[in-house]
Design a protein around this motif. Structure first.
Motif, mmCIF file in Angstrom:
data_model
loop_
_atom_site.group_PDB
_atom_site.id
_atom_site.type_symbol
_atom_site.label_atom_id
_atom_site.label_comp_id
_atom_site.label_asym_id
_atom_site.label_seq_id
_atom_site.Cartn_x
_atom_site.Cartn_y
_atom_site.Cartn_z
ATOM 1 N N LEU A 67 0.825 -1.198 0.000
ATOM 2 C CA LEU A 67 0.000 0.000 0.000
ATOM 3 C C LEU A 67 0.863 1.253 0.000
ATOM 4 C CD1 LEU A 67 -2.502 -1.188 2.744
ATOM 5 C CD2 LEU A 67 -2.800 -1.309 0.276
ATOM 6 N N SER A 68 0.402 2.269 -0.703
ATOM 7 C CA SER A 68 1.105 3.558 -0.761
ATOM 8 C C SER A 68 0.424 4.540 0.177
ATOM 9 C CB SER A 68 1.075 4.105 -2.180
ATOM 10 O OG SER A 68 1.559 5.430 -2.198
ATOM 11 N N VAL A 69 1.223 5.261 0.944
ATOM 12 C CA VAL A 69 0.691 6.264 1.858
ATOM 13 C C VAL A 69 -0.021 7.385 1.082
ATOM 14 C CG1 VAL A 69 2.750 7.720 2.043
ATOM 15 C CG2 VAL A 69 1.226 7.493 4.000
ATOM 16 N N ASP A 70 0.257 7.517 -0.205
ATOM 17 C CA ASP A 70 -0.415 8.520 -1.033
ATOM 18 C C ASP A 70 -1.917 8.269 -1.135
ATOM 19 O OD1 ASP A 70 2.063 9.664 -1.502
ATOM 20 O OD2 ASP A 70 2.347 8.622 -3.407
ATOM 21 N N GLU A 71 -2.347 7.045 -0.906
ATOM 22 C CA GLU A 71 -3.760 6.682 -0.981
ATOM 23 C C GLU A 71 -4.474 6.860 0.359
ATOM 24 O OE1 GLU A 71 -5.175 5.945 -3.897
ATOM 25 O OE2 GLU A 71 -3.193 6.224 -4.792
ATOM 26 N N GLY A 72 -3.748 7.253 1.382
ATOM 27 C CA GLY A 72 -4.316 7.445 2.716
ATOM 28 C C GLY A 72 -3.337 6.939 3.751
ATOM 29 N N LYS A 73 -3.279 7.613 4.892
ATOM 30 C CA LYS A 73 -2.253 7.252 5.867
ATOM 31 C C LYS A 73 -2.684 6.169 6.844
ATOM 32 C CE LYS A 73 -3.044 11.018 9.170
ATOM 33 N NZ LYS A 73 -2.388 12.105 9.880
ATOM 34 N N TYR A 74 -3.955 5.734 6.778
ATOM 35 C CA TYR A 74 -4.427 4.676 7.678
ATOM 36 C C TYR A 74 -4.972 3.494 6.889
ATOM 37 C CZ TYR A 74 -4.198 8.215 11.321
ATOM 38 O OH TYR A 74 -3.763 9.164 12.197
#
Length: 148
Positions: A67-74
């Motif tokens: 998962l990429s943090v660019d898609e949401g941090k949680y």
């Protein structure tokens, strides 16, 4: 408030189970294979749907997504225990929560950007509790800017 969030999650789960295809493969513990996440256009109250399903087996849930943090941090793991045994849910081996029979709820983890900018690998597990037995659950993995 928790009841309304749980109801919203249940409704989202029902819709997503009908409309969405899994973005990650669910694997048995014996083979240890993993799968990378693919983009999903499905949105839930907690963000983008990554994976969802129903399981009734002795191995439980063991799935890995990049998962990429660019898609949401949680990243959130919602679990509904439909079985007769306790189950224990974790994300990357932390945030352990035991769900009693009939209990439902969510755990989450905050994502950090991977060192190679290729994303962060997250391992989602739901296994039997200390008394063993079968895992009978519905689950949903979402990613976004909020958590429960």
């Amino acid at each position: 408030m928790k009841k309304s969030i749980a109801n919203a999650l249940l409704a989202a789960t029902a819709v997503c189970l009908i409309l969405a295809t899994s973005a990650c493969s669910t694997e048995n513990k014996e083979n240890g294979d993993t799968a990378d996440a693919v983009e999903s256009a499905e949105a839930t109250p907690l963000g983008t749907l990554i994976d969802s399903g129903d399981l009734n087996n002795i191995t439980g849930l063991n799935t890995t997504c990049k998962l990429s943090v660019d898609e949401g941090k949680y990243v959130n793991l919602y679990v509904e225990n439909k079985g007769a045994n306790d189950v224990v849910a974790t994300i990357n081996g932390s945030g352990s929560r035991t769900f009693k029979p009939g209990e439902k709820g969510c755990i989450y983890a905050e994502l950090t950007q991977g060192s190679d900018d290729g994303g962060t690998e997250c391992v989602f597990k739901v296994v039997t509790g200390k008394d063993g037995g079968e895992v009978n659950i519905s689950y949903e993995i979402t990613q976004g800017e909020t958590h429960i």
